[in-house]
Design a protein around this motif. Structure first.
Motif, mmCIF file in Angstrom:
data_model
loop_
_atom_site.group_PDB
_atom_site.id
_atom_site.type_symbol
_atom_site.label_atom_id
_atom_site.label_comp_id
_atom_site.label_asym_id
_atom_site.label_seq_id
_atom_site.Cartn_x
_atom_site.Cartn_y
_atom_site.Cartn_z
ATOM 1 N N ALA A 59 0.805 -1.222 0.000
ATOM 2 C CA ALA A 59 0.000 0.000 0.000
ATOM 3 C C ALA A 59 0.838 1.272 0.000
ATOM 4 C CB ALA A 59 -0.923 -0.003 1.223
ATOM 5 N N SER A 115 -8.167 8.261 0.221
ATOM 6 C CA SER A 115 -8.706 7.278 1.163
ATOM 7 C C SER A 115 -8.662 7.847 2.574
ATOM 8 C CB SER A 115 -7.887 5.980 1.102
ATOM 9 O OG SER A 115 -6.556 6.220 1.536
ATOM 10 N N SER A 121 -6.232 3.233 -1.180
ATOM 11 C CA SER A 121 -7.313 2.381 -1.676
ATOM 12 C C SER A 121 -8.346 3.163 -2.495
ATOM 13 C CB SER A 121 -8.003 1.660 -0.515
ATOM 14 O OG SER A 121 -8.554 2.607 0.388
ATOM 15 N N PRO A 139 -11.308 3.258 -7.047
ATOM 16 C CA PRO A 139 -10.775 2.282 -6.085
ATOM 17 C C PRO A 139 -9.554 1.556 -6.654
ATOM 18 C CG PRO A 139 -12.713 1.389 -7.161
ATOM 19 C CD PRO A 139 -12.554 2.797 -7.665
ATOM 20 N N GLY A 142 -3.780 -1.457 -4.826
ATOM 21 C CA GLY A 142 -2.517 -1.027 -4.240
ATOM 22 C C GLY A 142 -1.421 -1.055 -5.282
#
Length: 175
Positions: A59, A115, A121, A139, A142
């Motif tokens: 991430a 996010s 995300s 969306p 990652g």
């Protein structure tokens, strides 16, 4: 026989007379493979799963990593883009194709992490047609790291040495 020949000729001419842009549109997946080190197949939405066991995933953004987007109603095949630069913990620049216009290549495009958890995300991506960040968040799964990335899949964010000051908000406002 004549009908088949005539139909073939009409089909050929309809393809031949279309603009080259309509015949060959560069897709995001082909472009990401061309410019990046991550070599996966499938649609953009498939890259995250296809990377499992092959590439580290995580991430945190890293230059050279692929940002993998989920499929949505507006973007059913997902999307992939290669990170070109880390601006700060919530802003990156990417290189990608087929976002603002069919087949169009865009370099140094602003992406903002919107996010709530700061985990990338949900992002907003610069959209050329409106000359602004996208109207809706997109969306993402990652980042997929190239094999040269650390094995723990959690590279730290390293701000690059900048020789000129870059104000992303001002640049975006100026278009």
């Amino acid at each position: 026989m004549l009908r088949v020949a005539l139909a073939s000729l009409i089909a050929f001419l309809s393809i031949a007379l279309l603009p080259a842009e309509a015949n060959a549109r560069l897709q995001c997946v082909a472009y990401a493979r061309q410019i990046g080190e991550v070599q996966l197949s499938g649609n953009g939405r498939d890259w995250w799963g296809n990377a499992q066991g092959v590439y580290a995933r995580g991430a945190r953004p890293q230059a050279g990593a692929v940002l993998a987007f989920k499929g949505t109603g507006a973007m059913p095949y997902g999307h992939v883009a290669v990170v070109s630069k880390i601006v700060d913990s919530r802003h990156i620049l990417i290189n990608h194709a087929n976002w603002s216009a069919p087949g169009m290549i865009e370099r140094g495009v602003e992406v903002v992490d919107v996010s709530t958890a700061g985990d990338w995300s949900q992002v907003r991506v610069w959209y050329g047609k409106t000359r602004s960040l996208g109207l809706r968040p997109s969306p993402t799964f990652g980042f997929i790291y190239p094999r040269s990335a650390p094995a723990d899949a959690a590279p730290s964010i390293v701000l690059p040495t900048v020789t000129a000051s870059v104000d992303v908000a001002s640049a975006a406002a100026q278009g």
